[in-house]
Scaffold this motif. Structure first.
Motif, PDB file in Angstrom:
ATOM      1  N   UNK A  25      -5.652   3.437   7.713  1.00  0.00           N
ATOM      2  CA  UNK A  25      -4.480   2.612   7.442  1.00  0.00           C
ATOM      3  C   UNK A  25      -3.229   3.316   7.940  1.00  0.00           C
ATOM      4  N   UNK A  26      -2.240   2.515   8.292  1.00  0.00           N
ATOM      5  CA  UNK A  26      -0.918   3.044   8.605  1.00  0.00           C
ATOM      6  C   UNK A  26      -0.006   2.693   7.440  1.00  0.00           C
ATOM      7  N   UNK A  27       0.682   3.693   6.918  1.00  0.00           N
ATOM      8  CA  UNK A  27       1.594   3.487   5.794  1.00  0.00           C
ATOM      9  C   UNK A  27       2.960   4.055   6.150  1.00  0.00           C
ATOM     10  N   UNK A  28       3.965   3.661   5.383  1.00  0.00           N
ATOM     11  CA  UNK A  28       5.327   4.150   5.600  1.00  0.00           C
ATOM     12  C   UNK A  28       5.678   5.233   4.590  1.00  0.00           C
ATOM     13  N   UNK A  61       9.827   2.757  -2.609  1.00  0.00           N
ATOM     14  CA  UNK A  61      10.049   2.056  -3.878  1.00  0.00           C
ATOM     15  C   UNK A  61       9.710   0.567  -3.768  1.00  0.00           C
ATOM     16  N   UNK A  62       9.515  -0.079  -4.899  1.00  0.00           N
ATOM     17  CA  UNK A  62       9.234  -1.515  -4.900  1.00  0.00           C
ATOM     18  C   UNK A  62      10.365  -2.304  -4.254  1.00  0.00           C
ATOM     19  N   UNK A  63      11.571  -1.801  -4.346  1.00  0.00           N
ATOM     20  CA  UNK A  63      12.705  -2.498  -3.727  1.00  0.00           C
ATOM     21  C   UNK A  63      12.543  -2.617  -2.220  1.00  0.00           C
ATOM     22  N   UNK A  64      11.849  -1.643  -1.588  1.00  0.00           N
ATOM     23  CA  UNK A  64      11.607  -1.731  -0.145  1.00  0.00           C
ATOM     24  C   UNK A  64      10.591  -2.820   0.187  1.00  0.00           C
ATOM     25  N   UNK A  77       0.834  -1.201   0.000  1.00  0.00           N
ATOM     26  CA  UNK A  77       0.000   0.000   0.000  1.00  0.00           C
ATOM     27  C   UNK A  77       0.870   1.253   0.000  1.00  0.00           C
ATOM     28  N   UNK A  78       1.921   1.252   0.804  1.00  0.00           N
ATOM     29  CA  UNK A  78       2.827   2.405   0.864  1.00  0.00           C
ATOM     30  C   UNK A  78       3.466   2.661  -0.497  1.00  0.00           C
ATOM     31  N   UNK A  79       3.818   1.578  -1.189  1.00  0.00           N
ATOM     32  CA  UNK A  79       4.410   1.703  -2.514  1.00  0.00           C
ATOM     33  C   UNK A  79       3.387   2.240  -3.519  1.00  0.00           C
ATOM     34  N   UNK A  80       2.162   1.724  -3.448  1.00  0.00           N
ATOM     35  CA  UNK A  80       1.122   2.148  -4.398  1.00  0.00           C
ATOM     36  C   UNK A  80       0.800   3.633  -4.253  1.00  0.00           C
ATOM     37  N   UNK A  81       1.042   4.190  -3.057  1.00  0.00           N
ATOM     38  CA  UNK A  81       0.798   5.616  -2.810  1.00  0.00           C
ATOM     39  C   UNK A  81       2.007   6.470  -3.190  1.00  0.00           C
ATOM     40  N   UNK A  82       3.073   5.811  -3.627  1.00  0.00           N
ATOM     41  CA  UNK A  82       4.260   6.539  -4.070  1.00  0.00           C
ATOM     42  C   UNK A  82       5.234   6.888  -2.967  1.00  0.00           C
ATOM     43  N   UNK A  83       5.068   6.288  -1.776  1.00  0.00           N
ATOM     44  CA  UNK A  83       5.923   6.639  -0.637  1.00  0.00           C
ATOM     45  C   UNK A  83       7.235   5.863  -0.619  1.00  0.00           C
TER      46      UNK A  83
END
Length: 364
Positions: free
Chosen positions: A334-337, A288-291, A280-286
């Protein structure tokens, strides 16, 4: 033997210590003796697995307190067992000066803590966590409660203990699967609050209680959680605050609810939830996919699942999310990074995207 480490939790109404170390039984028994010297009646609650695994420990405890043994497992966090614990406290004539010892994992801590919060409108209690999960999570911060059919932890109270004794030696009898379950919360704390902690776990996994880093890591996690609790004891902050500790939990609690409590250990469900939160954090642009890949590797390296073992219904998982206690005005929080080591809450998310994340985690 090194001196125990100590962390203080400071709330609006109380301050209490968390003792972290090895061989803490003497310190605990000394504390109980001090309470009894002041005419406090003491009663203990544990579960059948802990009672069987720690005979010497309970020989010492039973010399100073009556002990109630409840069945092991999440199913004991129910109204029926809660009633039996209240009856036990009444049978042992605890008064308002009484003290309950919660000796066990998160189930016992939540159950006995809620009984202490409710009996005579509140008596004191001490947390003696016997699982890694409880040491770094449920024993810190005063959340107590039980489950009902509608969902996990929907009935409970904020009730702070007067002390916590986290004896690393009690973890030696933990099954590897249970130990791994506790590591999920440690990984979570690194993801939401401390990139250095995450990097420590990334460099070398912690797989058992013999790891020489464990005392430091348990103390580290308690400090992270205590800092959050001190600032937002009852999770009332408009954003961030104690809600940040729910990273991965909106997903994980839904898995537990739909799969049936006990199918996944709590930390196993949270392991999948942490990967979902990273997606979810990646989909929001926060991030990268590598994380996502880094998080998936760390979760997997600690013997935790990153994917559902059996397909669960997306519709049922979404419905379970809507029943989560973190929902406000019908909106799932939700909690995101923002990055590994920094998290934030968001008030809404694209539900189609959440469905896609569930499918990527193995739901149908």
């Amino acid at each position: 033997m090194s001196s125990p480490r100590k962390v203080f939790v400071e709330t609006a109404k109380s301050t209490y210590p968390i003792h972290v170390g090895r061989s803490l039984r003497s310190a605990l028994l000394e504390h109980v003796a001090e309470l009894k010297a002041k005419d406090s009646l003491v009663a203990a609650v544990t579960d059948s697995n802990v009672y069987a695994a720690q005979p010497e420990f309970f020989k010492a405890i039973e010399a100073v307190a009556a002990v109630k043994v409840v069945p092991a497992g999440e199913t004991s966090k129910c109204l029926a067992t809660f009633g039996k614990v209240l009856d036990f406290l009444a049978e042992n004539k605890l008064d308002r000066g009484g003290v309950v010892l919660a000796i066990g994992g998160g189930v016992v801590g939540d159950l006995a803590g809620y009984a202490a919060a409710s009996f005579l409108r509140g008596v004191r209690f001490i947390q003696i966590p016997t699982t890694l999960l409880a040491m770094v999570d449920s024993s810190v911060g005063g959340k107590t409660g039980i489950n009902i059919s509608a969902g996990k932890n929907l009935v409970g109270a904020f009730h702070q203990p007067i002390a916590v004794y986290s004896d690393i030696d009690l973890l030696k009898t933990m099954p590897p699967r249970e130990f791994a379950s506790g590591m999920a919360e440690i990984i979570k704390h690194g993801m939401l609050a401390d990139a250095k902690l995450f990097q420590l776990l990334e460099a070398r996994s912690i797989l058992n209680a013999r790891d020489e880093r464990l005392e430091e890591v348990v103390e580290w996690n308690c400090r992270i959680k205590a800092t959050v609790v001190n600032a937002d004891e009852k999770e009332t902050a408009a954003s961030g605050g104690r809600a940040l500790l729910n990273l991965g939990h909106t997903f994980g609690h839904a898995i537990e609810n739909v799969a049936g409590y006990g199918e996944y250990l709590h930390g196993e469900a949270i392991g999948i939830g942490l990967v979902a939160a990273a997606m979810l954090s990646c989909s929001l642009g926060f991030i990268p996919e590598s994380d996502i890949d880094r998080i998936r590797r760390v979760v997997s390296a600690h013997k935790l699942p990153t994917h559902l073992s059996k397909p669960l219904s997306v519709d049922r998982l979404m419905n379970a999310m809507r029943l989560d206690k973190k929902v406000k005005a019908g909106v799932i929080r939700f909690v995101v990074m923002r990055r590994i080591g920094q998290a934030e809450t968001i008030e809404s998310a694209d539900m189609d995207q959440i469905c896609r994340i569930w499918r990527d985690c193995g739901a149908v």
